[in-house]
Design an enzyme around this catalytic site. Structure first.
Site, PDB file in Angstrom:
ATOM      1  N   VAL A 148       0.830  -1.212   0.000  1.00 40.98           N
ATOM      2  CA  VAL A 148       0.000   0.000   0.000  1.00 40.98           C
ATOM      3  C   VAL A 148       0.867   1.267   0.000  1.00 40.98           C
ATOM      4  O   VAL A 148       0.607   2.210  -0.762  1.00 40.98           O
ATOM      5  CB  VAL A 148      -0.966   0.010   1.214  1.00 40.98           C
ATOM      6  CG1 VAL A 148      -1.874   1.232   1.154  1.00 40.98           C
ATOM      7  CG2 VAL A 148      -1.815  -1.266   1.241  1.00 40.98           C
TER       8      VAL A 148
ATOM      9  N   LYS B 165      -6.988  -1.686   9.708  1.00 38.28           N
ATOM     10  CA  LYS B 165      -8.263  -2.032  10.376  1.00 38.28           C
ATOM     11  C   LYS B 165      -8.059  -2.713  11.708  1.00 38.28           C
ATOM     12  O   LYS B 165      -8.861  -2.541  12.635  1.00 38.28           O
ATOM     13  CB  LYS B 165      -9.142  -2.898   9.476  1.00 38.28           C
ATOM     14  CG  LYS B 165      -8.451  -4.101   8.852  1.00 38.28           C
ATOM     15  CD  LYS B 165      -7.824  -3.751   7.549  1.00 38.28           C
ATOM     16  CE  LYS B 165      -6.804  -4.784   7.128  1.00 38.28           C
ATOM     17  NZ  LYS B 165      -6.845  -5.115   5.743  1.00 38.28           N
TER      18      LYS B 165
ATOM     19  N   GLU C 227      -3.126 -10.522   4.149  1.00 33.63           N
ATOM     20  CA  GLU C 227      -2.335  -9.900   5.213  1.00 33.63           C
ATOM     21  C   GLU C 227      -1.013 -10.643   5.336  1.00 33.63           C
ATOM     22  O   GLU C 227      -0.896 -11.798   4.899  1.00 33.63           O
ATOM     23  CB  GLU C 227      -3.085  -9.987   6.547  1.00 33.63           C
ATOM     24  CG  GLU C 227      -4.413  -9.268   6.563  1.00 33.63           C
ATOM     25  CD  GLU C 227      -4.281  -7.782   6.250  1.00 33.63           C
ATOM     26  OE1 GLU C 227      -3.490  -7.084   6.885  1.00 33.63           O
ATOM     27  OE2 GLU C 227      -4.983  -7.324   5.325  1.00 33.63           O
TER      28      GLU C 227
ATOM     29  N   LYS D 208     -13.161  -5.311  10.363  1.00 35.56           N
ATOM     30  CA  LYS D 208     -13.904  -4.379   9.498  1.00 35.56           C
ATOM     31  C   LYS D 208     -15.375  -4.315   9.911  1.00 35.56           C
ATOM     32  O   LYS D 208     -15.990  -3.240   9.907  1.00 35.56           O
ATOM     33  CB  LYS D 208     -13.769  -4.827   8.036  1.00 35.56           C
ATOM     34  CG  LYS D 208     -12.328  -4.737   7.536  1.00 35.56           C
ATOM     35  CD  LYS D 208     -12.146  -5.507   6.237  1.00 35.56           C
ATOM     36  CE  LYS D 208     -10.727  -5.375   5.701  1.00 35.56           C
ATOM     37  NZ  LYS D 208     -10.474  -6.260   4.562  1.00 35.56           N
TER      38      LYS D 208
ATOM     39  N   GLY E 142     -11.159  -1.637   1.273  1.00 35.01           N
ATOM     40  CA  GLY E 142     -10.134  -1.094   0.377  1.00 35.01           C
ATOM     41  C   GLY E 142     -10.546   0.202  -0.282  1.00 35.01           C
ATOM     42  O   GLY E 142     -10.730   1.227   0.379  1.00 35.01           O
TER      43      GLY E 142
ATOM     44  N   GLY F 149      -0.726  -9.797  -3.432  1.00 31.11           N
ATOM     45  CA  GLY F 149      -0.690  -8.703  -2.447  1.00 31.11           C
ATOM     46  C   GLY F 149      -2.028  -8.455  -1.770  1.00 31.11           C
ATOM     47  O   GLY F 149      -2.220  -7.414  -1.146  1.00 31.11           O
TER      48      GLY F 149
ATOM     49  N   ALA G 119      -8.181  18.885  -4.258  1.00 32.97           N
ATOM     50  CA  ALA G 119      -7.978  19.109  -2.819  1.00 32.97           C
ATOM     51  C   ALA G 119      -7.621  20.559  -2.520  1.00 32.97           C
ATOM     52  O   ALA G 119      -7.571  20.948  -1.356  1.00 32.97           O
ATOM     53  CB  ALA G 119      -6.878  18.189  -2.305  1.00 32.97           C
TER      54      ALA G 119
HETATM   55  P1  NAP Z   1       3.140  -4.854   3.619  1.00 28.59           P
HETATM   56  O1  NAP Z   1       3.231  -4.989   2.151  1.00 28.59           O
HETATM   57  O2  NAP Z   1       3.535  -6.003   4.471  1.00 28.59           O
HETATM   58  O3  NAP Z   1       4.006  -3.569   4.022  1.00 28.59           O
HETATM   59  C1  NAP Z   1       4.283  -3.230   5.362  1.00 28.59           C
HETATM   60  C2  NAP Z   1       5.325  -2.133   5.378  1.00 28.59           C
HETATM   61  O4  NAP Z   1       5.568  -1.782   6.742  1.00 28.59           O
HETATM   62  C3  NAP Z   1       6.675  -2.550   4.779  1.00 28.59           C
HETATM   63  O5  NAP Z   1       7.211  -1.486   4.023  1.00 28.59           O
HETATM   64  C4  NAP Z   1       7.567  -2.810   6.002  1.00 28.59           C
HETATM   65  O6  NAP Z   1       8.907  -2.428   5.814  1.00 28.59           O
HETATM   66  C5  NAP Z   1       6.959  -1.856   7.012  1.00 28.59           C
HETATM   67  N1  NAP Z   1       7.159  -2.338   8.365  1.00 28.59           N
HETATM   68  C6  NAP Z   1       6.724  -3.505   8.883  1.00 28.59           C
HETATM   69  N2  NAP Z   1       7.113  -3.608  10.182  1.00 28.59           N
HETATM   70  C7  NAP Z   1       7.795  -2.484  10.450  1.00 28.59           C
HETATM   71  C8  NAP Z   1       8.470  -1.984  11.591  1.00 28.59           C
HETATM   72  N3  NAP Z   1       8.494  -2.698  12.728  1.00 28.59           N
HETATM   73  N4  NAP Z   1       9.062  -0.791  11.520  1.00 28.59           N
HETATM   74  C9  NAP Z   1       9.042  -0.079  10.370  1.00 28.59           C
HETATM   75  N5  NAP Z   1       8.424  -0.475   9.249  1.00 28.59           N
HETATM   76  C10 NAP Z   1       7.829  -1.660   9.294  1.00 28.59           C
HETATM   77  O7  NAP Z   1       1.668  -4.467   4.076  1.00 28.59           O
HETATM   78  P2  NAP Z   1       0.528  -3.800   3.189  1.00 28.59           P
HETATM   79  O8  NAP Z   1      -0.205  -4.863   2.458  1.00 28.59           O
HETATM   80  O9  NAP Z   1       1.056  -2.646   2.435  1.00 28.59           O
HETATM   81  O10 NAP Z   1      -0.489  -3.319   4.337  1.00 28.59           O
HETATM   82  C11 NAP Z   1      -0.259  -2.135   5.072  1.00 28.59           C
HETATM   83  C12 NAP Z   1      -1.501  -1.800   5.868  1.00 28.59           C
HETATM   84  O11 NAP Z   1      -2.579  -1.580   4.987  1.00 28.59           O
HETATM   85  C13 NAP Z   1      -1.974  -2.905   6.827  1.00 28.59           C
HETATM   86  O12 NAP Z   1      -2.552  -2.320   7.959  1.00 28.59           O
HETATM   87  C14 NAP Z   1      -3.036  -3.624   6.012  1.00 28.59           C
HETATM   88  O13 NAP Z   1      -3.975  -4.290   6.808  1.00 28.59           O
HETATM   89  C15 NAP Z   1      -3.661  -2.460   5.324  1.00 28.59           C
HETATM   90  N6  NAP Z   1      -4.383  -2.767   4.086  1.00 28.59           N
HETATM   91  C16 NAP Z   1      -3.772  -3.504   3.124  1.00 28.59           C
HETATM   92  C17 NAP Z   1      -4.447  -3.766   1.942  1.00 28.59           C
HETATM   93  C18 NAP Z   1      -3.825  -4.581   0.843  1.00 28.59           C
HETATM   94  O14 NAP Z   1      -4.502  -4.843  -0.143  1.00 28.59           O
HETATM   95  N7  NAP Z   1      -2.543  -4.962   0.952  1.00 28.59           N
HETATM   96  C19 NAP Z   1      -5.744  -3.261   1.764  1.00 28.59           C
HETATM   97  C20 NAP Z   1      -6.340  -2.487   2.774  1.00 28.59           C
HETATM   98  C21 NAP Z   1      -5.633  -2.254   3.939  1.00 28.59           C
HETATM   99  P3  NAP Z   1       9.898  -3.192   4.775  1.00 28.59           P
HETATM  100  O15 NAP Z   1       9.259  -3.022   3.439  1.00 28.59           O
HETATM  101  O16 NAP Z   1      11.174  -2.444   4.884  1.00 28.59           O
HETATM  102  O17 NAP Z   1       9.961  -4.613   5.222  1.00 28.59           O
HETATM  103  N1  HSE Z   2      -6.237  -8.771   3.472  1.00 28.66           N
HETATM  104  C1  HSE Z   2      -7.268  -7.858   3.164  1.00 28.66           C
HETATM  105  C2  HSE Z   2      -8.215  -8.500   2.154  1.00 28.66           C
HETATM  106  C3  HSE Z   2      -6.696  -6.586   2.603  1.00 28.66           C
HETATM  107  O1  HSE Z   2      -7.915  -9.582   1.677  1.00 28.66           O
HETATM  108  O2  HSE Z   2      -9.258  -7.922   1.885  1.00 28.66           O
HETATM  109  C4  HSE Z   2      -7.714  -5.496   2.512  1.00 28.66           C
HETATM  110  O3  HSE Z   2      -8.134  -5.078   3.759  1.00 28.66           O
END
Ligand code: NAP
Ligand code: HSE
Length: 435
Positions: free
Chosen positions: A15, A107, A192, A207, A136, A189, A34
């Protein structure tokens, strides 16, 4: 044009990198809407050297993500690390107490700590925004909090986890196994970092709790939401459900009858194939909301993935830019302002009809014993399916069960599971007519 909204971003994964790409691609459009440009001033993640497919060398790098919350040059902090506690929560607390507005897609954190954070944000007169945390890219938080403000909310039915919907619909279309499809969801991607959050229903519970809190104005702790995931669903269940006229979806459910308590739960359910929710496939999410004035409304779109989620984060940042213009955060405050009291329905209190799949030895008398155990709980069978021609072997036995209380059904399931002729743990799913 006026001064930019200066943004610090913690977390540069799916993200976070998506947010930077979107600002690069659509920055001018967003600035026009904006009223000011959105400018990333600082970033943080674990590994500075990692290739993220975007140039982060142009931003200040901060090793400690929590330190971003005090970054002098930032108006708004965006948290995209994840996790209900740990650095994400520490960053939220630091940012808000440093007087910075806070945007998150997290969330888990909002579900567990949203009330504390909303109160802190209100006290500090900063905004707390989390549109990306539910469904999302689908703007359902705005829809529920702002668009439906004049309505009592009788029903919310949500297909809220892209990963689970992707798995269920591919299993149905291809007869693929759960494990193969989960691996694809991880590669794309959607899942989680700990995919059990998705497949065991906890992500949907986070959620659903947020939606229930917004709909009914009292805090719903995710620990109090009865939650079941999709691990037990097999291609066979999807096939039998289809024969019976149903699709299977993982649903987040918020139901209120009149002045009664609010049922908040998450479970895989059989829903009528002809219902619009049954046409929601793949990574798509949908939230069906029934208001007493507006009637039925449907929010639909991509529930996961870099672009969709970044779209919601940028929507919140555009709001933050407008807040700055009007020197106001009131329009978009989170949970605090509408605290009418309500109560959660205790687990086991609801009544449903059910789909039951048993793996039984195919010999005379087995069905009669099962029917007797159900009858002891005053539970009736509405139909039975058993494939023919497996004399003596173990075969699936599908029972459709008339309306019965959850507690009685749970007792009957335990007794049935103890029968010697029942070879594996019974699988029970509720039928949800979505009325
Ligand atoms: P992700 O790909 O695993 O990315 C997590 C990021 O956080 C990475 O850049 C990681 O750093 C960094 N990170 C993790 N632990 C850390 C720490 N202790 N200190 C500093 N940085 C740290 O996760 P994501 O899918 O982007 O999701 C991010 C958030 O958005 C979550 O809350 C998730 O639930 C939410 N979300 C995700 C989606 C989706 O479709 N993926 C949709 C809606 C909401 P490095 O890259 O350096 O390892
Ligand atoms: N893991 C979550 C999903 C990301 O599959 O919908 C979005 O919140």
């Amino acid at each position: 044009m006026t001064t930019p909204l200066r943004v610090a971003i913690a977390g540069l994964g799916t993200v976070g990198a998506g947010v930077i790409r979107l600002i690069d691609a659509n920055g001018e459009l967003i600035a026009r809407r904006a009223g000011r440009p959105i400018e990333v001033v600082a970033v943080s993640a674990r590994d500075r050297a990692k290739d993220r497919g975007v140039d982060i060398g142009r931003f200040a790098w901060v090793d400690d993500p929590v330190g971003l919350g005090r970054h002098e040059g930032a108006d708004v902090v965006v948290e995209l690390i994840g996790g209900s506690d740990g650095p994400a929560l520490a960053l939220a607390r630091t940012s808000v107490s440093a007087g910075k507005s806070f945007v998150t897609a997290n969330k888990a954190m909002i579900a567990h700590h949203g009330l504390e954070l909303a109160r802190a944000a209100e006290d500090a007169d900063v905004a707390l925004k989390f549109e990306a945390a539910v469904a999302g890219g689908v703007p359902v938080i705005k829809g529920l909090r702002e668009g439906a403000a004049a309505n009592e909310i009788a029903r919310v039915y949500g297909i809220l986890t892209g990963t689970c919907n992707y798995i269920l619909t591919r299993m149905q279309a291809e007869g693929a196994t759960f494990q193969d499809v989960l691996a694809d969801a991880q590669r794309l991607g959607y899942a989680e970092s700990d995919p059990s959050l998705d497949v065991d229903g906890h992500d949907a519970a986070h959620k659903t709790g947020i939606l229930a809190s917004l709909a009914h104005g009292f805090w719903v702790n995710p620990r109090h939401i009865p939650t079941e995931g999709i691990r037990q669903v097999t291609p066979l269940d999807l096939k039998f459900a289809a024969q019976l006229g149903y699709s299977i979806r993982l649903l987040g459910i918020v139901k209120k009858e009149g002045r009664g308590p609010v049922q908040v739960s998450v479970y895989p359910a059989l829903i009528p194939q002809g219902h619009v929710m049954a046409s929601v496939s793949g990574v798509f999410n949908a939230v069906y909301v029934r208001g007493d004035v507006v009637g039925d409304t449907l929010y639909y779109g991509r529930g996961a993935g870099a672009e969709a989620t970044a779209s919601a984060v940028l929507g919140d940042l555009a709001d933050a830019a407008l807040d700055l213009k009007h020197d106001s955060t009131e329009r978009v405050q989170a949970f605090v302002p509408h605290e009418r009291n309500g109560a959660l329905q205790p687990p086991g209190g609801a009544s449903h009809s059910y789909y039951l799949r048993l793996d039984v030895v195919d010999r005379p008398g087995v069905l009669a014993r099962i029917a007797t155990l159900l009858a002891r709980g005053r539970i009736g069978i509405s139909s039975v399916i058993q494939p023919e021609g497996h004399e003596g072997a173990s075969v699936p036995l599908i029972l459709m069960i008339h309306h019965a209380p959850e507690a009685a059904m749970a007792r009957a399931m335990q007794a049935i599971g103890r029968l010697a002729a029942v070879r594996s743990r019974p699988v029970m799913m509720r039928v949800e007519p979505l009325t």
